[in-house]
Design an enzyme around this catalytic site. Sequence first.
Site, PDB file in Angstrom:
ATOM      1  N   GLU A 268       0.766  -1.115  -0.005  1.00 33.98           N
ATOM      2  CA  GLU A 268       0.002   0.030   0.043  1.00 33.98           C
ATOM      3  C   GLU A 268       0.775   1.334  -0.098  1.00 33.98           C
ATOM      4  O   GLU A 268       0.342   2.252  -0.389  1.00 33.98           O
ATOM      5  CB  GLU A 268      -0.939  -0.180   1.096  1.00 33.98           C
ATOM      6  CG  GLU A 268      -1.978  -1.112   1.305  1.00 33.98           C
ATOM      7  CD  GLU A 268      -2.836  -1.359  -0.302  1.00 33.98           C
ATOM      8  OE1 GLU A 268      -2.748  -0.325  -0.911  1.00 33.98           O
ATOM      9  OE2 GLU A 268      -3.031  -2.578  -0.399  1.00 33.98           O
ATOM     10  N   GLU A 297      -0.734  -0.505  -9.955  1.00 32.91           N
ATOM     11  CA  GLU A 297      -0.393  -1.762  -9.436  1.00 32.91           C
ATOM     12  C   GLU A 297       1.219  -1.914  -9.667  1.00 32.91           C
ATOM     13  O   GLU A 297       1.815  -2.729  -8.629  1.00 32.91           O
ATOM     14  CB  GLU A 297      -1.097  -3.064 -10.183  1.00 32.91           C
ATOM     15  CG  GLU A 297      -2.516  -3.022  -9.528  1.00 32.91           C
ATOM     16  CD  GLU A 297      -2.707  -3.248  -8.033  1.00 32.91           C
ATOM     17  OE1 GLU A 297      -1.863  -3.728  -7.185  1.00 32.91           O
ATOM     18  OE2 GLU A 297      -3.521  -2.326  -7.521  1.00 32.91           O
TER      19      GLU A 297
END
Length: 500
Positions: A268, A297
């Site tokens: 994250e 991503e």
Amino acid sequence: MNIRTATTDLYNSYCDQMRKIADVRYSLAVLQWDQETYLPPLGADIRGRQIATLTEIAHEMFTSHSFGDLLSNLVERTELTPEERRNVELSLEDYTKSKKFTPEFVRARSEAISASFHHWLLARKENSYAVFKPYLEEVIRFKREEAELLGYEKHPYDALMDEYEKGSTVDLADKIFADVQGPLRALLNEVQQRPEADDSFMQQHFPKDEQWAWGQYLATQLGFSFGAGRQDIAEHPFCTNFNNRDVRITTRISENDFYNMTWSTIHEVGHALYEQGLPSIQYGLPLGEYTSLSIHESQSRLWENNVARGLPFWTWYYPILQHRFPAQFANVGILQFINAVNKVKPSLVRTEADELTYHFHVMIRYELEKQLIAGSLNAADVPGFWNEQYEKLLGLKVPDDRQGALQDVHWSHGSFGYFATYSLGSFYAAQFWQQVNDDIPALTNELSTTGSSALLLDWLRTRIHVHGRRYTSEELCKMVTGKGLDSTVFVDYLRSKLRS
């Protein structure tokens, strides 16, 4: 008034309107963040209404006739700078798509998603897919309708994939997964012939507060600014932002599994560093937004895997980890630790999967979503399909719904079309990692001797983050690495790591 001045005035009006819309959308995002972190259970129904109202208001502001006229006027003006033109072109593209949805549809879809999310939480608590099924059915109905409204050439799922990865289609994704599945299967078979790495020491007792402090330390070391962000606990780890000076990450902690908190935090943080690196001057405008979900991503997967499963990173940080958790790691050597964090073994939960088997998790979800949107599967079929595919691709029997079809939050958010970007992100990450090491030969030594990842973060900021949505994923990849997406780079990277 000369032409350039008139154009500048129009562009400023466009910026003002876009930023007002962003203010509403990010206020909505604050409510959604709170919904996933601190909202009392009895507040769920009213929160769903509040979110639906703001979603409808933002949609009406963005799709107003007057704003459409402004965009149409601006896009014809030759006096715009290249940056201004790109912002207007992207906004007009977004506007054209958004006009396909009525305010009533947008509101009803939002209400269905809010109800779905809260019943997903309840279903996980009760370990019962049946609790979630009727609400998922409603979300699927809306996503099928959304695909029809957006339009597509070959497959309805194409319309939803394009929302997360511009230009992505079933044909392209099918080919990419077909290209990697064989090599990954062969590599998995090869690895499974060797003795299994011992990682039992990762399942000792690790107190929650000590893990939390460790996670915050790592986040800071990697460059996450707590002056421009915060970290909290959620049922499913995620990153969200309200501008590049207010970026929130969440994680979850298991006191008997050290993997969970550490690598989800690093993952994250990778997302958050991207958000904190977007240009402030472009707030509310397309060039102040991320390129695509696959590029997003790529940032999280690069930090989580290419960096934080590597020996150079832990050469510096492992002694610090041993000092913080002496009872758990004092007698574990660094090479034993590295072998553990790179252990390849089929598992049930995607977010805890190794770099190799992770992509089989993604393929299962991709195939399932594709069939749900096409109508060849329905919500009632999800657990059966899921369990069958886990046994077929990973050789695992799914023991319950929580570790099965209820493990991901995405469907409760209505995020159909998202999952393929996880694999695409890993493939882009491998190319970026290869390129940054070519560009900065001292990077590995810097990581291992000082623990500093500043060289890497600066490279990402100047090569990727600063551009916002100016380029497509493929354009950006070609600009950074000299070629478009090439999954063989990822396969070669894994072979090199797992055979060494």
